[in-house]
Design an enzyme around this catalytic site. Sequence first.
Site, PDB file in Angstrom:
ATOM      1  N   THR A 196      23.645 113.669  87.272  1.00  0.00           N
ATOM      2  CA  THR A 196      22.504 114.399  86.695  1.00  0.00           C
ATOM      3  C   THR A 196      22.061 115.384  87.749  1.00  0.00           C
ATOM      4  O   THR A 196      21.830 115.001  88.889  1.00  0.00           O
ATOM      5  CB  THR A 196      21.348 113.436  86.390  1.00  0.00           C
ATOM      6  OG1 THR A 196      21.671 112.741  85.209  1.00  0.00           O
ATOM      7  CG2 THR A 196      20.038 114.179  86.200  1.00  0.00           C
ATOM      8  N   VAL A 200      13.877 109.872  75.723  1.00  0.00           N
ATOM      9  CA  VAL A 200      13.801 111.011  76.643  1.00  0.00           C
ATOM     10  C   VAL A 200      13.401 110.458  78.009  1.00  0.00           C
ATOM     11  O   VAL A 200      12.508 109.615  78.104  1.00  0.00           O
ATOM     12  CB  VAL A 200      12.767 112.050  76.148  1.00  0.00           C
ATOM     13  CG1 VAL A 200      12.508 113.111  77.200  1.00  0.00           C
ATOM     14  CG2 VAL A 200      13.248 112.700  74.853  1.00  0.00           C
ATOM     15  N   THR A 206      16.209 111.987  90.316  1.00  0.00           N
ATOM     16  CA  THR A 206      17.319 111.439  89.543  1.00  0.00           C
ATOM     17  C   THR A 206      17.152 109.930  89.508  1.00  0.00           C
ATOM     18  O   THR A 206      16.397 109.360  90.293  1.00  0.00           O
ATOM     19  CB  THR A 206      18.669 111.845  90.165  1.00  0.00           C
ATOM     20  OG1 THR A 206      19.738 111.380  89.319  1.00  0.00           O
ATOM     21  CG2 THR A 206      18.853 111.270  91.556  1.00  0.00           C
ATOM     22  N   GLY A 207      17.854 109.294  88.594  1.00  0.00           N
ATOM     23  CA  GLY A 207      17.755 107.846  88.501  1.00  0.00           C
ATOM     24  C   GLY A 207      17.009 107.417  87.258  1.00  0.00           C
ATOM     25  O   GLY A 207      16.921 108.178  86.283  1.00  0.00           O
TER      26      GLY A 207
HETATM   27  N1  ASP Z   1      16.683 110.698  85.305  1.00  0.00           N
HETATM   28  C1  ASP Z   1      17.583 110.772  84.196  1.00  0.00           C
HETATM   29  C2  ASP Z   1      16.990 110.038  83.031  1.00  0.00           C
HETATM   30  O1  ASP Z   1      16.430 108.983  83.205  1.00  0.00           O
HETATM   31  C3  ASP Z   1      18.941 110.244  84.474  1.00  0.00           C
HETATM   32  C4  ASP Z   1      19.488 110.464  85.857  1.00  0.00           C
HETATM   33  O2  ASP Z   1      18.948 111.205  86.633  1.00  0.00           O
HETATM   34  O3  ASP Z   1      20.474 109.869  86.203  1.00  0.00           O
HETATM   35  O4  ASP Z   1      17.137 110.505  81.934  1.00  0.00           O
END
Ligand code: ASP
Length: 329
Positions: free
Chosen positions: A188, A217, A239-240
Amino acid sequence: MIRRSFLNNLILSSMGFLGLSKVKASQINPTSLPPIKLTGIPFSICTWNCPEAIITSGDLMMSGTNSLDAVIKGVAVEEANVNNTTVGIGATPDREGHVTLDACVMNSEGNCGAVMAVENIVHVADLARKVMLETPHVILNGIGAEQFAYEKGFLKTNLLTKEVEAKWKEWLKTSNYQPKINIENHDTIGMLCVDKNGDLSGACTTSGLGYKMRGRVGDSPIIGSGLFVDNEVGAATATGMGEEVIKTVGSFLIVELMRYGMSPQAACEEAIQRVVAKYKGKPSFQVGFIAVNTAGAIGSYSIHSGFSYTYYENGKAINKPSKSIYSTI
Ligand code: ASP
């Protein structure tokens, strides 16, 4: 000297006023206050290991492109990368087999745009920019966002590749619904750019959790959670596990902490501490932040090791592991 201690007292009392009493005085770095704008040195940084995306944005800014255009073109590299299963075409679908994308963008003037749960459009960060620049709104979602994309000339594209569809069908056999983000290797992309004028922009684009509930979302399109930019202070992106980032409004928190004098590194660390403070013991999910201030300092921190960031230097992409609370899962 007098001015400096006055500033320190002012910062500390402001922090108390803002309920930031847990922040240690040692984390305040008066030398980063107030940030001095560096001009003429373009810089870009992104989450994870996305060298082509970083080189694209960095090179563009070196040749004079502004940070907003550069950040959109940078993240577009990953949106078009079919091998990246968390962004754009080739992304992992929701549990019903629909690929739905989230993105946002924020520019140096404090304007922002976002799209949520958009299907059939590859370059959703660019679509978010169009929402920002060409509508009176900040967020469009679902069908409305898709319709707006076609009005603006975006092409309808099937985002679900054969390989990813096959994996989803395999997953369907058990349909074990466990919202989980890969801790050590994820793509991401959140990107922050500073152009030759010292102007900051950021973008964040994702398909979110693999096999998520239809309509889910995450933080990525939510201004303040997945991304926040303040041209006078700095910018941060996340991210995460989006749900956890939303609960702490992580990116906004980091920028506000930097506003009151924290370095980007200390601010990222404080934001991660806020996330884990709610949990007893080691959380099983990952969250990572990156940040940059207007003096050109960067920061990065995550819950678990495995998160990395990439930045632009002399035409090259440098990938570095992020510091983290836990070195193992
Ligand atoms: N933060 C993003 C979500 O939860 C996913 C990611 O960054 O890996 O949609």
